[in-house]
Design a protein around this motif. Structure first.
Motif, PDB file in Angstrom:
ATOM      1  N   PHE A 149      -9.234   6.305  -1.347  1.00 46.01           N
ATOM      2  CA  PHE A 149      -8.353   5.212  -1.745  1.00 46.01           C
ATOM      3  C   PHE A 149      -8.594   4.856  -3.202  1.00 46.01           C
TER       4      PHE A 149
ATOM      5  N   SER B 113       0.833  -1.198   0.000  1.00 44.31           N
ATOM      6  CA  SER B 113       0.000   0.000   0.000  1.00 44.31           C
ATOM      7  C   SER B 113       0.867   1.247   0.000  1.00 44.31           C
TER       8      SER B 113
ATOM      9  N   ILE C 284      -2.508  -3.905   3.127  1.00 46.76           N
ATOM     10  CA  ILE C 284      -2.390  -2.581   3.750  1.00 46.76           C
ATOM     11  C   ILE C 284      -1.406  -2.651   4.911  1.00 46.76           C
TER      12      ILE C 284
END
Length: 149
Positions: A137, A56, A122
């Motif tokens: 996001f 991420s 993540i």
């Protein structure tokens, strides 16, 4: 000629010595840093910086020069960043500030809870950074199938 490119170590002094661009480098150092620049005829005009953790990334700062091409430059910078981050196996990109049309056009979505996205992709640094704040996001895989409507 216009180029969107990765930030190199040689760019740091130029960016830091420019009052308008300096915030790209002075954001809090979290995770592994990345940067993408707007380079017009060999002159850095703007850019985007952030950090990665696991699969991420978090966009921390984005600077685009004001002018008639502002929206196009910002969207191009975001798209170039997604392509570059994809090459490093980044699966999801986050942004904590308010998004505008360029972010929406690229495919960023607003969310109020990170728990809806909890996955192994993540990184904990990003989860902790978001905390209970709202955020936007982008699912990188969906980006490659998304068109601006």
């Amino acid at each position: 000629m216009l180029h969107f490119r990765k930030m190199d170590i040689e760019d740091l002094q130029v960016i830091y010595s420019n009052d308008d661009l300096r915030p790209l480098l002075t954001v809090p150092p979290i995770g592994e840093k990345f940067g993408v620049l707007i380079d017009i005829d060999g002159t850095i005009k703007g850019g985007l910086t952030g950090y990665t953790h696991k699969q991420s990334a978090m966009i921390q700062m984005i600077i685009v020069p004001e002018g008639p091409e502002y929206d196009e430059l910002k969207e191009g910078l975001l798209r170039a960043s997604v392509y570059i981050l994809d090459r490093y196996n980044i699966k999801i990109i986050f942004y904590k500030k308010e998004i505008d049309n360029a972010f929406s056009c690229v495919g960023f979505e607003r969310s109020e809870s990170i728990s809806l996205l909890q996955s192994n992709e993540i990184g904990k640094l990003i989860i902790d950074d978001i905390g209970t704040d709202s955020f936007s996001f982008l699912d990188v895989e969906k980006f490659f199938n998304h068109t601006c409507g």
